[in-house]
Structure formats: C-alpha cells, structure tokens
Design a protein around this motif. Structure first.
Motif, PDB file in Angstrom:
ATOM      1  N   ALA A 268       2.813  -1.073  11.795  1.00 59.29           N
ATOM      2  CA  ALA A 268       3.184  -0.890  10.389  1.00 59.29           C
ATOM      3  C   ALA A 268       4.321  -1.802   9.923  1.00 59.29           C
ATOM      4  CB  ALA A 268       3.572   0.567  10.138  1.00 59.29           C
ATOM      5  N   ALA A 269       5.314  -2.092  10.757  1.00 58.15           N
ATOM      6  CA  ALA A 269       6.453  -2.912  10.331  1.00 58.15           C
ATOM      7  C   ALA A 269       5.987  -4.358  10.152  1.00 58.15           C
ATOM      8  CB  ALA A 269       7.573  -2.834  11.366  1.00 58.15           C
ATOM      9  N   THR A 270       6.136  -4.904   8.940  1.00 56.54           N
ATOM     10  CA  THR A 270       5.440  -6.146   8.609  1.00 56.54           C
ATOM     11  C   THR A 270       6.327  -7.359   8.330  1.00 56.54           C
ATOM     12  OG1 THR A 270       5.297  -5.296   6.333  1.00 56.54           O
ATOM     13  CG2 THR A 270       3.349  -5.038   7.733  1.00 56.54           C
ATOM     14  N   ASN A 271       7.660  -7.214   8.370  1.00 59.41           N
ATOM     15  CA  ASN A 271       8.516  -8.364   8.102  1.00 59.41           C
ATOM     16  C   ASN A 271       8.320  -9.434   9.186  1.00 59.41           C
ATOM     17  OD1 ASN A 271      10.926 -10.133   8.042  1.00 59.41           O
ATOM     18  ND2 ASN A 271      11.656  -8.719   6.500  1.00 59.41           N
ATOM     19  N   PRO A 272       8.053 -10.690   8.788  1.00 58.73           N
ATOM     20  CA  PRO A 272       7.829 -11.751   9.788  1.00 58.73           C
ATOM     21  C   PRO A 272       9.001 -11.966  10.730  1.00 58.73           C
ATOM     22  CG  PRO A 272       7.095 -12.458   7.609  1.00 58.73           C
ATOM     23  CD  PRO A 272       7.813 -11.159   7.412  1.00 58.73           C
ATOM     24  N   ALA A 273      10.219 -11.588  10.301  1.00 54.23           N
ATOM     25  CA  ALA A 273      11.403 -11.791  11.152  1.00 54.23           C
ATOM     26  C   ALA A 273      11.325 -11.002  12.455  1.00 54.23           C
ATOM     27  CB  ALA A 273      12.666 -11.404  10.386  1.00 54.23           C
ATOM     28  N   LEU A 274      10.488  -9.979  12.506  1.00 58.77           N
ATOM     29  CA  LEU A 274      10.394  -9.149  13.712  1.00 58.77           C
ATOM     30  C   LEU A 274      10.034  -9.970  14.940  1.00 58.77           C
ATOM     31  CD1 LEU A 274      10.335  -6.348  15.089  1.00 58.77           C
ATOM     32  CD2 LEU A 274       7.938  -6.169  14.401  1.00 58.77           C
ATOM     33  N   THR A 275       9.141 -10.924  14.792  1.00 58.49           N
ATOM     34  CA  THR A 275       8.672 -11.686  15.962  1.00 58.49           C
ATOM     35  C   THR A 275       9.373 -13.033  16.115  1.00 58.49           C
ATOM     36  OG1 THR A 275       6.856 -12.603  14.646  1.00 58.49           O
ATOM     37  CG2 THR A 275       6.388 -10.606  15.909  1.00 58.49           C
TER      38      THR A 275
ATOM     39  N   ASP B   3       1.866  -2.649   1.522  1.00 59.77           N
ATOM     40  CA  ASP B   3       1.328  -1.480   2.202  1.00 59.77           C
ATOM     41  C   ASP B   3       2.238  -0.264   2.116  1.00 59.77           C
ATOM     42  OD1 ASP B   3       3.078  -3.007   3.710  1.00 59.77           O
ATOM     43  OD2 ASP B   3       2.170  -2.511   5.626  1.00 59.77           O
ATOM     44  N   GLY B   4       3.524  -0.466   1.837  1.00 64.47           N
ATOM     45  CA  GLY B   4       4.449   0.654   1.727  1.00 64.47           C
ATOM     46  C   GLY B   4       4.148   1.584   0.564  1.00 64.47           C
ATOM     47  N   MET B   5       3.480   1.058  -0.448  1.00 62.19           N
ATOM     48  CA  MET B   5       3.085   1.908  -1.574  1.00 62.19           C
ATOM     49  C   MET B   5       1.576   2.076  -1.659  1.00 62.19           C
ATOM     50  SD  MET B   5       3.739  -0.635  -4.838  1.00 62.19           S
ATOM     51  CE  MET B   5       2.332  -0.215  -5.869  1.00 62.19           C
ATOM     52  N   CYS B   6       0.848   1.417  -0.764  1.00 57.89           N
ATOM     53  CA  CYS B   6      -0.617   1.385  -0.840  1.00 57.89           C
ATOM     54  C   CYS B   6      -1.219   2.555  -0.057  1.00 57.89           C
ATOM     55  CB  CYS B   6      -1.129   0.051  -0.305  1.00 57.89           C
ATOM     56  SG  CYS B   6      -2.751  -0.430  -0.931  1.00 57.89           S
ATOM     57  N   VAL B   7      -0.847   3.773  -0.471  1.00 60.32           N
ATOM     58  CA  VAL B   7      -1.265   4.971   0.255  1.00 60.32           C
ATOM     59  C   VAL B   7      -1.756   6.028  -0.732  1.00 60.32           C
ATOM     60  CG1 VAL B   7       0.262   4.616   2.226  1.00 60.32           C
ATOM     61  CG2 VAL B   7       1.112   5.823   0.215  1.00 60.32           C
TER      62      VAL B   7
ATOM     63  N   VAL C 179      -2.303  -2.785  -8.110  1.00 60.79           N
ATOM     64  CA  VAL C 179      -3.018  -3.579  -7.110  1.00 60.79           C
ATOM     65  C   VAL C 179      -2.101  -3.671  -5.895  1.00 60.79           C
ATOM     66  CG1 VAL C 179      -4.026  -5.807  -6.504  1.00 60.79           C
ATOM     67  CG2 VAL C 179      -4.246  -4.946  -8.841  1.00 60.79           C
ATOM     68  N   CYS C 180      -2.576  -3.207  -4.751  1.00 61.95           N
ATOM     69  CA  CYS C 180      -1.727  -3.199  -3.564  1.00 61.95           C
ATOM     70  C   CYS C 180      -2.468  -3.763  -2.352  1.00 61.95           C
ATOM     71  CB  CYS C 180      -1.214  -1.793  -3.267  1.00 61.95           C
ATOM     72  SG  CYS C 180      -2.508  -0.546  -3.077  1.00 61.95           S
ATOM     73  N   ALA C 181      -1.717  -4.137  -1.350  1.00 64.01           N
ATOM     74  CA  ALA C 181      -2.292  -4.800  -0.175  1.00 64.01           C
ATOM     75  C   ALA C 181      -1.920  -4.072   1.109  1.00 64.01           C
ATOM     76  CB  ALA C 181      -1.810  -6.247  -0.087  1.00 64.01           C
ATOM     77  N   ASP C 182      -2.930  -3.887   1.975  1.00 64.32           N
ATOM     78  CA  ASP C 182      -2.738  -3.392   3.343  1.00 64.32           C
ATOM     79  C   ASP C 182      -3.034  -4.517   4.319  1.00 64.32           C
ATOM     80  OD1 ASP C 182      -2.303  -0.671   2.813  1.00 64.32           O
ATOM     81  OD2 ASP C 182      -4.437  -0.322   2.587  1.00 64.32           O
ATOM     82  N   GLY C 183      -2.323  -4.521   5.430  1.00 70.55           N
ATOM     83  CA  GLY C 183      -2.751  -5.361   6.527  1.00 70.55           C
ATOM     84  C   GLY C 183      -3.976  -4.736   7.172  1.00 70.55           C
ATOM     85  N   GLY C 184      -4.965  -5.545   7.533  1.00 64.75           N
ATOM     86  CA  GLY C 184      -6.166  -5.028   8.174  1.00 64.75           C
ATOM     87  C   GLY C 184      -7.283  -4.774   7.188  1.00 64.75           C
ATOM     88  N   SER C 185      -8.428  -4.381   7.717  1.00 64.28           N
ATOM     89  CA  SER C 185      -9.604  -4.106   6.901  1.00 64.28           C
ATOM     90  C   SER C 185      -9.573  -2.676   6.386  1.00 64.28           C
ATOM     91  CB  SER C 185     -10.878  -4.309   7.728  1.00 64.28           C
ATOM     92  OG  SER C 185     -10.948  -5.620   8.238  1.00 64.28           O
ATOM     93  N   SER C 186     -10.351  -2.405   5.344  1.00 67.61           N
ATOM     94  CA  SER C 186     -10.520  -1.029   4.892  1.00 67.61           C
ATOM     95  C   SER C 186     -11.226  -0.240   5.989  1.00 67.61           C
ATOM     96  CB  SER C 186     -11.338  -0.989   3.608  1.00 67.61           C
ATOM     97  OG  SER C 186     -12.644  -1.487   3.825  1.00 67.61           O
ATOM     98  N   LEU C 187     -11.043   1.066   5.984  1.00 63.05           N
ATOM     99  CA  LEU C 187     -11.662   1.906   7.017  1.00 63.05           C
ATOM    100  C   LEU C 187     -13.158   1.657   7.137  1.00 63.05           C
ATOM    101  CD1 LEU C 187      -9.822   5.294   6.524  1.00 63.05           C
ATOM    102  CD2 LEU C 187     -10.070   4.123   8.719  1.00 63.05           C
TER     103      LEU C 187
ATOM    104  N   TYR D  43      -6.567  -8.582   5.794  1.00 64.23           N
ATOM    105  CA  TYR D  43      -5.873  -7.731   4.830  1.00 64.23           C
ATOM    106  C   TYR D  43      -6.889  -7.185   3.841  1.00 64.23           C
ATOM    107  CZ  TYR D  43      -6.250 -11.802   1.798  1.00 64.23           C
ATOM    108  OH  TYR D  43      -6.739 -12.853   1.064  1.00 64.23           O
ATOM    109  N   THR D  44      -6.495  -6.145   3.110  1.00 64.74           N
ATOM    110  CA  THR D  44      -7.344  -5.525   2.095  1.00 64.74           C
ATOM    111  C   THR D  44      -6.535  -5.289   0.831  1.00 64.74           C
ATOM    112  OG1 THR D  44      -8.666  -4.383   3.775  1.00 64.74           O
ATOM    113  CG2 THR D  44      -8.781  -3.515   1.545  1.00 64.74           C
ATOM    114  N   LEU D  45      -7.085  -5.687  -0.300  1.00 60.53           N
ATOM    115  CA  LEU D  45      -6.494  -5.359  -1.594  1.00 60.53           C
ATOM    116  C   LEU D  45      -7.170  -4.107  -2.128  1.00 60.53           C
ATOM    117  CD1 LEU D  45      -6.287  -8.856  -3.356  1.00 60.53           C
ATOM    118  CD2 LEU D  45      -4.567  -7.712  -1.952  1.00 60.53           C
ATOM    119  N   SER D  46      -6.388  -3.232  -2.749  1.00 69.33           N
ATOM    120  CA  SER D  46      -6.922  -1.965  -3.258  1.00 69.33           C
ATOM    121  C   SER D  46      -6.400  -1.667  -4.654  1.00 69.33           C
ATOM    122  CB  SER D  46      -6.551  -0.808  -2.326  1.00 69.33           C
ATOM    123  OG  SER D  46      -7.121  -0.963  -1.050  1.00 69.33           O
ATOM    124  N   ARG D  47      -7.145  -0.793  -5.355  1.00 62.38           N
ATOM    125  CA  ARG D  47      -6.744  -0.235  -6.639  1.00 62.38           C
ATOM    126  C   ARG D  47      -6.801   1.282  -6.525  1.00 62.38           C
ATOM    127  NH1 ARG D  47     -10.663  -1.327 -10.710  1.00 62.38           N
ATOM    128  NH2 ARG D  47      -9.074  -0.557 -12.159  1.00 62.38           N
TER     129      ARG D  47
END
Length: 377
Positions: A128-135, A255-259, A276-284, A363-367
C-alpha cells in the motif's frame, strides 16, 4: 501389578512424547503493521485481514520447509498511521524475531521503518505505501507489490489533460510523505501536458474544515481539484465543495481516497459524481484470481473489504514462497530467493527490480457511479 502398571505408564509417556516430537511444528512468525485504530482503521484492518487469510491458507496445507513441519503465526501491531508509533512497532517485530513483515498503509510510516527492518535484517513487503522514496536507499529488505506514485500521478495527469481536456486545475495535499509526494508528481506531469495549476494549497491529515482553502480556490475557477491525501479528508472536502456551489468541479486523487468508504464519508455530496481516482494494480475483476479470492474474503470478513488486502495476501504468500525455495525461514538465507521472485499471485504475476519495486506494475482509474466505486474501462 503396581510394577506392571508403572511400566505401562512409562511406556505410554515415552510413546506420547515420541508422537509429540514427531508432530512438533516450528513456528514461523509473520509480522503485520498497519493503522488498525484511528481514522484510517478501515485500511489497516482490511490489510491485516489479507495477511491473516494468507496465513490460514498456508497452514491449511500442513506446510514443510527444509523437511520440517512448520506453522505460520501472525504477529500484528498497530501504527495508528503515525511514524513514531510505526517505527516503535517495527522495532518490536524485530525484537520478536519475526521471519518477515507485511506492512504499512502510509509512506510516512514505511520510509523510516524500512531502515529499522534493514538494520535488523528482516524483509519487509508493503502492498500500500506508494511513495517512490521508499525504495531509493536500495535496501535488500524492502519490497513493494503495487505501483508507486510516479505511475499513479502520471496516469491521473494524463487522464485529466488528454482524456478530459482540462486546462485549469488546483492542487491540495495533506503534507504527508504520501500526499505531498503524489501531488508533486501530478503537478509536474500535468504542467508538462499543458495544464495550468491555478492554485497550490495544503492542509494536514487530521483536518476536517477546508472552507477557507476551497473559498480561495473557487476564486481561481479551476475545472478540477487534485487532492493528495486520504479518504477521511477527501470526503469532507467534497461535502464542503458542494456547500460552496462547486458541485461540478472534478476531484482527482490517488489510492488513499480511492476506496468504497469515500462514498460514505462524502455522504452523497454532488462532487462525488465527478471523482476520478487511481489504484495501483488491476481492478478485482481483472486480477488473475481476484473474483474468487474476493468471494472467499467476503465470507470470512463480511463488509470489511477496502482496496489493499489482496496485495497484502500476495505479499504474505511471497514470503512463504521464498522460504520454501530456500528451504529456510532464516532471512539471511531466503532474502536472495525473495529477490528472485517469479510468483503468480491473486493480484498479478510478481517479480522485482533490483531496488525492490515491481516489474511491470499496473494501475486502475475509477469513478463513483451511484456511490459505487467503478473502474473506468
């Protein structure tokens, strides 16, 4: 008679001990850290459920590693979405000698905690943690099984500029590592594509009153607001946009609000229709095993699904897979096997770059259609 009875008792005792030794299982501790209390508890509990479900599935197969019967055990800690609490929880897992950790919703918690896990030599995977600085430090103990903010921010900027043809956008972030990082990526990419950023504002991840910020933004006449932050703030912001007559202004976010919870917090506010929001990964529905996995999840944890649990499930399975291939749950032995992961998970086929990022993330964009989160085809 007494001698014979004692002898039989000793024989029985020895036999029982022998059977006990034969049936003995080595315990392999898997840690989870997430915000299971506070305003982000929906995320933390969902993620922990994913880890718990994976551990149950693993144990149901009576696993063996290196010729020894093993049992996986969850060790769960709460970080309250707070970096200090999260780093303390990370050290606690290190001291508990977990074999690996599947952890973190918040990048602001994950980034400082990653050093703790590196220093104690324990692998950590986030879903879930998505900031590029992590790696960026290049720790051999840090892995991510979801697209990072570079991918999500760029995807949202491209959709705003090219698909919707927007020309004027305001940007607000919550000053966390996650929110600010995502907003910075969006802003940079949107400007490259000819979008004018008419206002840049910030708040915090505990705020609920955005009237002053929104009043200032309204005067700049944006077609959309990009919000870098979580659903707990995005929901009230949508309600207050409606109160200020900004019902037709779009809101973009990660993704933090895409729930699904966003719809509840927004309480039917008109601007929710324009999110319009974005998740990492595909839709279920597009995940290789998403539909069947979700049925099993809902049966075990009804009404608790948010977004990240399938990634935390896969991350737990990745740890076990690396241990099995290494014939060891000693992190020093199995980390090289984790680095060479080639695993078909519920979410996708997972392999890692040398820095621990996923190869070919999606990634997946959602409404939100009628209040229901719906993937944009």
């Amino acid at each position: 008679m007494r001698v014979k009875a004692v002898s039989l008792a000793i024989v029985g005792l020895v036999g029982g001990l022998a059977m006990s030794v034969a049936n003995a299982q080595e315990i392999i501790k898997i840690g989870h850290i997430g915000p299971v209390s506070g305003p982000q508890a929906h995320f933390g509990k969902d993620d922990e459920n994913g880890v718990r479900m994976a551990i149950e599935d693993l144990n149901a197969k009576n696993p063996e590693i290196g010729g020894k019967k093993v049992k996986f055990q969850l060790v769960a800690e709460d970080d309250g979405a707070d970096p200090k609490q999260g780093t303390a929880a990370s050290q606690k897992l290190c001291d508990s000698k977990v074999a690996g950790a599947v952890a973190f919703v918040n990048s602001g918690v994950a980034i400082p905690s990653s050093k703790i896990f590196n220093d104690c030599g324990i692998p950590m995977i986030t879903g879930a943690a998505t900031n590029p600085a992590l790696t960026k430090p290049g720790y051999k103990t840090t892995y991510r099984v979801i697209a990072n903010d570079n991918a999500l921010g760029a995807a949202l900027a491209t959709y705003a500029a090219k698909t919707l043809g927007l020309k004027q956008v305001a940007v607000v972030d919550d000053r966390t590592a996650y929110g600010q990082g995502l907003a910075d990526v969006f802003k940079k990419e949107a400007e490259k594509l000819g979008v004018k950023i008419v206002a840049t504002e910030f708040t915090n991840d505990k705020a609920t009153d955005f009237m002053a910020i929104l009043t200032s933004i309204k005067a700049k006449k944006p077609e959309a607001i990009f919000y870098g932050g979580m659903y707990g703030q995005a929901g009230p912001m949508l309600r207050q946009m409606a109160q200020l007559g900004m019902g037709e202004v779009k809101m973009f976010g990660g993704d933090g609000m895409c729930v699904p919870e966003l719809a509840k917090v927004a309480a039917g506010a008109k601007p929710l229709d324009h999110v319009v929001c974005a998740d990492g990964g595909s839709s279920l529905a597009k995940m290789p095993g998403g539909t069947e996995w979700k049925k099993r999840y809902d049966a075990k944890f009804p009404g608790q699904f948010q977004v990240y649990s399938p990634y935390f499930y896969d991350a737990t399975m990745l740890l076990a897979d690396a241990m099995k291939r290494a014939n060891s749950w000693d992190p020093k032995v199995y980390i090289p096997f984790l680095q060479k992961t080639d695993y078909q998970g519920v979410t996708s086929k997972i392999a890692f770059e040398p820095n621990g990022e996923m190869k070919n993330p999606t990634y997946t964009l959602s409404r939100f259609v009628g209040g229901n989160k719906t993937a944009i085809e």
